[in-house]
Design a protein around this motif. Structure first.
Motif, PDB file in Angstrom:
ATOM      1  N   THR A   1       0.833  -1.202   0.000  1.00 47.60           N
ATOM      2  CA  THR A   1       0.000   0.000   0.000  1.00 47.60           C
ATOM      3  C   THR A   1       0.870   1.256   0.000  1.00 47.60           C
ATOM      4  N   ARG A   2       0.247   2.375  -0.283  1.00 47.89           N
ATOM      5  CA  ARG A   2       0.949   3.659  -0.205  1.00 47.89           C
ATOM      6  C   ARG A   2       1.487   3.877   1.207  1.00 47.89           C
ATOM      7  N   THR A   3       0.709   3.445   2.178  1.00 51.03           N
ATOM      8  CA  THR A   3       1.126   3.584   3.573  1.00 51.03           C
ATOM      9  C   THR A   3       2.444   2.859   3.823  1.00 51.03           C
ATOM     10  N   ASP A   4       2.631   1.700   3.196  1.00 52.34           N
ATOM     11  CA  ASP A   4       3.893   0.961   3.345  1.00 52.34           C
ATOM     12  C   ASP A   4       5.067   1.779   2.812  1.00 52.34           C
ATOM     13  N   VAL A   5       4.865   2.442   1.680  1.00 51.90           N
ATOM     14  CA  VAL A   5       5.936   3.255   1.086  1.00 51.90           C
ATOM     15  C   VAL A   5       6.218   4.476   1.965  1.00 51.90           C
ATOM     16  N   TYR A   6       5.160   5.119   2.449  1.00 51.66           N
ATOM     17  CA  TYR A   6       5.347   6.271   3.340  1.00 51.66           C
ATOM     18  C   TYR A   6       6.054   5.851   4.640  1.00 51.66           C
ATOM     19  N   GLU A   7       5.719   4.678   5.133  1.00 53.60           N
ATOM     20  CA  GLU A   7       6.379   4.177   6.345  1.00 53.60           C
ATOM     21  C   GLU A   7       7.883   4.037   6.115  1.00 53.60           C
ATOM     22  N   THR A   8       8.256   3.509   4.965  1.00 51.22           N
ATOM     23  CA  THR A   8       9.678   3.378   4.644  1.00 51.22           C
ATOM     24  C   THR A   8      10.332   4.748   4.555  1.00 51.22           C
ATOM     25  N   ALA A   9       9.631   5.724   3.974  1.00 53.66           N
ATOM     26  CA  ALA A   9      10.171   7.086   3.880  1.00 53.66           C
ATOM     27  C   ALA A   9      10.409   7.664   5.282  1.00 53.66           C
ATOM     28  N   ARG A  10       9.473   7.427   6.185  1.00 59.08           N
ATOM     29  CA  ARG A  10       9.648   7.915   7.559  1.00 59.08           C
ATOM     30  C   ARG A  10      10.840   7.240   8.230  1.00 59.08           C
ATOM     31  N   GLN A  11      10.973   5.925   8.024  1.00 61.67           N
ATOM     32  CA  GLN A  11      12.047   5.181   8.688  1.00 61.67           C
ATOM     33  C   GLN A  11      13.420   5.474   8.087  1.00 61.67           C
TER      34      GLN A  11
END
Length: 168
Positions: free
Chosen positions: A125-135
């Motif tokens: 999901t987009r949320t998974d990609v955003y999570e990686t960006a945050r991490q």
């Protein structure tokens, strides 16, 4: 032979010392099998590698608790490791087989756009990609991201945009 049975027991009626002796023996046997299998089994961790790791653990645990005869179970474990090794060797020599066994990378995000088709195929999901960006980038958006790739091991890699150096 009686000494071996005395130390390791026989069947399912094992005492604590026999189970401990089996644990030591299986632990070293597993280490040997993992070394035969190669670094790949527990390094890159593709689905192919996880299957071997899970099956090897499940199979070897049966030896420890006496749920299966030791020698045939160890033989089955060795065959499993050798199959893994042979398939890994074959993947090195066949890109097509590698894609089937290990998978391929997928571009999830490029030039400010998500690729819905690739994301749906990978169940990302987009949320998974955003999570990686945050991490990884410590940011809440993808402004700095040129490309997001789902790697074969399941990790999302982010490639930053190139910065202009101002040299004209």
């Amino acid at each position: 032979m009686d000494v071996v049975i005395s130390i390791f027991g026989e069947g399912k009626d094992l005492d604590a010392l026999q189970m401990a002796a089996r644990t030591v023996a299986v632990c070293f046997t597993a280490l040997i099998f993992i070394r035969i299998s190669g670094r790949r089994s527990f390094g890159q961790r593709s689905p192919f590698d996880y299957v071997v790791a899970i099956l090897l653990g499940a199979t070897l645990s049966r030896v420890i608790v006496g749920a299966s005869p030791a020698i045939p179970t160890l033989a089955a474990s060795l065959v499993m490791v050798l199959i893994h090794r042979a398939l890994a060797w074959a993947c090195v020599h066949s890109a097509r087989l590698e894609c089937l066994a290990v998978g391929v990378e997928r571009e999830l995000f490029k030039d400010g756009q998500f690729d819905s088709k690739q994301m749906a195929a990978a169940l990302i999901t987009r949320t998974d990609v955003y999570e990686t960006a945050r991490q990884e980038l410590h940011t809440l958006d993808l402004e700095e991201v040129q490309l997001a790739i789902l790697e074969r091991n399941g990790q999302v890699s982010l490639i930053r945009k190139r910065r202009d150096t101002g040299n004209r």
